[in-house]
Motif scaffolding. Structure first.
Motif, short mmCIF file in Angstrom:
data_model
loop_
_atom_site.label_atom_id
_atom_site.label_comp_id
_atom_site.label_asym_id
_atom_site.label_seq_id
_atom_site.Cartn_x
_atom_site.Cartn_y
_atom_site.Cartn_z
N LEU A 107 29.24 47.66 -86.41
CA LEU A 107 27.75 48.36 -86.07
C LEU A 107 26.91 47.93 -87.31
O LEU A 107 25.61 47.60 -87.08
CB LEU A 107 27.62 49.46 -85.72
N ASP A 108 27.46 48.18 -88.49
CA ASP A 108 26.45 47.88 -89.73
C ASP A 108 26.08 46.40 -89.95
O ASP A 108 24.95 46.08 -90.17
CB ASP A 108 27.29 48.40 -91.00
N ILE A 109 27.17 45.41 -89.69
CA ILE A 109 26.72 44.11 -89.86
C ILE A 109 25.64 43.68 -88.52
O ILE A 109 24.58 43.08 -89.07
CB ILE A 109 27.88 43.25 -89.14
N LEU A 110 25.67 44.32 -87.52
CA LEU A 110 24.85 44.01 -86.48
C LEU A 110 23.44 44.66 -86.79
O LEU A 110 22.35 43.74 -86.69
CB LEU A 110 25.22 44.51 -84.98
N ILE A 111 23.46 45.74 -87.11
CA ILE A 111 22.28 46.43 -87.45
C ILE A 111 21.40 46.00 -88.54
O ILE A 111 20.21 45.70 -88.59
CB ILE A 111 22.41 47.95 -87.78
N ASN A 112 22.18 45.38 -89.73
CA ASN A 112 21.74 44.67 -90.68
C ASN A 112 21.11 43.63 -90.56
O ASN A 112 20.35 42.86 -91.39
CB ASN A 112 22.61 45.13 -92.03
N ASN A 113 21.67 42.75 -89.35
CA ASN A 113 21.08 41.65 -89.21
C ASN A 113 20.09 41.56 -88.07
O ASN A 113 19.83 40.44 -87.20
CB ASN A 113 22.10 40.86 -88.88
N ASN A 114 19.45 42.89 -87.72
CA ASN A 114 18.37 42.99 -86.83
C ASN A 114 18.78 42.98 -85.36
O ASN A 114 18.03 42.72 -84.58
CB ASN A 114 17.03 42.17 -86.98
N TYR A 115 20.02 42.89 -85.06
CA TYR A 115 20.28 43.17 -83.54
C TYR A 115 20.51 44.47 -83.19
O TYR A 115 20.71 45.45 -83.97
CB TYR A 115 21.81 42.68 -83.44
N ILE A 116 20.39 44.71 -81.69
CA ILE A 116 20.33 46.16 -81.16
C ILE A 116 21.54 46.29 -80.39
O ILE A 116 22.01 45.51 -79.34
CB ILE A 116 19.41 46.28 -80.34
N PRO A 117 22.62 46.96 -81.01
CA PRO A 117 24.09 47.13 -80.55
C PRO A 117 23.91 48.09 -79.25
O PRO A 117 23.02 49.00 -79.23
CB PRO A 117 24.99 47.92 -81.46
N VAL A 118 24.37 47.52 -78.32
CA VAL A 118 24.64 48.31 -76.94
C VAL A 118 26.06 48.62 -76.60
O VAL A 118 26.70 47.76 -76.21
CB VAL A 118 23.73 47.39 -75.64
N ILE A 119 26.44 49.94 -76.50
CA ILE A 119 27.80 50.18 -76.41
C ILE A 119 28.05 51.07 -75.41
O ILE A 119 27.63 52.03 -75.00
CB ILE A 119 28.03 51.01 -77.68
N SER A 120 29.28 50.61 -74.51
CA SER A 120 29.74 51.36 -73.43
C SER A 120 30.84 52.36 -73.87
O SER A 120 31.54 51.99 -75.01
CB SER A 120 30.31 50.42 -72.47
N PRO A 121 30.93 53.54 -73.54
CA PRO A 121 31.82 54.70 -73.96
C PRO A 121 33.40 54.22 -73.70
O PRO A 121 34.00 55.34 -73.07
CB PRO A 121 31.34 55.76 -73.32
N ILE A 122 33.84 53.21 -73.74
CA ILE A 122 35.31 53.00 -73.54
C ILE A 122 36.00 52.96 -75.06
O ILE A 122 35.57 52.30 -75.91
CB ILE A 122 35.54 51.62 -72.82
N GLY A 123 37.04 53.71 -75.23
CA GLY A 123 37.54 53.38 -76.57
C GLY A 123 39.10 53.10 -76.43
O GLY A 123 39.46 52.60 -75.21
#
Ligand SMILES: Nc1ncnc2c1ncn2[C@@H]1O[C@H](COP(=O)(O)OP(=O)(O)O)[C@@H](O)[C@H]1O
Ligand SMILES: CC(=O)N[C@@H](CCC(=O)OP(=O)(O)O)C(=O)O
Length: 292
Positions: A160-176
């Motif tokens: 998530l840090d990599i994506l956020i720091n590269n200006n992407y918007i992470p979209v996450i489904s609640p599967i673990g």
């Protein structure tokens, strides 16, 4: 109101929230029609453009119900958690990760945002384990088996840090995923709270289908604009917060008390641009919960 005035009102908030992470939980009940879905996607893109870092966690409960019915299965819930056998887990993953996740990514893209669709299994974002659930029966505590329902052990923020720091918007489904590589179905509100705490988010915003927390659930004019954690605990004790609102306020309390999140907001995704009004105006539009 003068249009320039509306924009100027947003300026101090844009400055205050620059570079801050907002975790936005997009609930299945708020995904009602094309208009509502477009407003939400547009708002998320605008947040990104003004320097806020949105992270989306989505649900999709009503669509899972419809898919289960098509497969001849009857949805069953215990304290708001879906009883999830192996077959149901496949349906949950198919609907959440396979369908809704991709739709949100496409819609964000349509309005000019760069989103990346992930399940909580990707990069082991959500390390989970089977959830043990106890209920009261005849005055005794008994364990019920919810099947493949999980709870968070740990949130891994590396990807998530990599994506956020590269200006992407992470979209996450609640599967673990657990240590052995088995998948679990998690409540999306709880996951959003856990991710907000792990990312040290400024805000956790829960988008649902009611205007906020109401004193009287049948009277929208009784929505609370602002509540503290102790107010929410009192409303829970008084039985004024029920059903699907319980996991929301529980994750709100946890994120505020121990996760370092500054405020939690509950807003109605059916109201056009509720997200923008809540974030960029003094009066807001839903319920804001703070620690004190
Ligand atoms: N005090 C309350 N104020 C507002 N809504 C409440 C309250 N108590 C219970 N609810 C219920 O919580 C529901 C929201 O939870 P849920 O249906 O699980 O939403 P979502 O699918 O968006 O996560 C509302 O539709 C409402 O019926
Ligand atoms: C364990 C459990 O109940 N998981 C949820 C996950 C989706 C969800 O939470 O969706 P909403 O936010 O739209 O309700 C479910 O199967 O419905």
């Amino acid at each position: 109101m003068n249009k320039a005035k509306v924009l100027l009102e947003a300026l101090p908030y844009i400055q205050k929230f620059h570079n801050k992470i907002f975790v936005i939980k997009y609930g299945g009940h708020a995904m009602i029609d094309e208009n509502a879905k477009n407003y939400t996607a547009q708002d998320i893109v605008l947040l990104k453009y003004v320097g806020i870092k949105p992270v989306i966690v989505h649900g999709g409960g009503p669509e899972i119900n419809r898919a289960m019915e098509k497969f001849g299965k009857k949805p069953e819930f215990i304290h708001g958690l879906r009883v999830t056998d192996e077959e149901t887990l496949n349906i949950v993953e198919m609907v959440l990760t396979g369908k809704i996740n991709g739709e949100i990514v496409s819609r964000i893209f349509k309005f000019g945002g760069k989103a990346v669709g992930l399940s909580g299994k990707s990069g082991r974002i959500i390390l989970a384990k089977k959830k043990r659930k106890f209920i009261e029966k005849d005055g005794k505590k008994v364990e019920v088996d919810l099947g493949r329902v999980g709870e968070t052990v740990e949130i891994n923020t590396e990807l998530l840090d990599i994506l956020i720091n590269n200006n992407y918007i992470p979209v996450i489904s609640p599967i673990g995923i657990d240590e052995k590589g088995d998948a679990y179905n998690l409540n999306a509100d709880t996951v959003a709270g856990d991710i907000a705490s792990a990312l040290k988010a400024e805000k956790l915003i829960l988008i649902t289908d009611v205007d906020g927390i109401m004193e009287d659930i049948n009277d929208p004019s009784t929505v609370y604009k602002k509540l503290t954690v102790s107010d929410v605990k009192r409303l829970l004790k008084e039985g004024k917060i029920k059903g699907g609102m319980i996991p929301k306020v529980e994750c709100a309390i946890k994120a505020l008390e121990s996760g370092g999140v500054k405020s939690v907001h509950i807003i109605n995704g059916k109201i056009p641009h509720a997200l923008l009004v809540e974030i960029f105006t003094e009066e807001g539009i839903g319920t804001m919960i703070t620690k004190k």
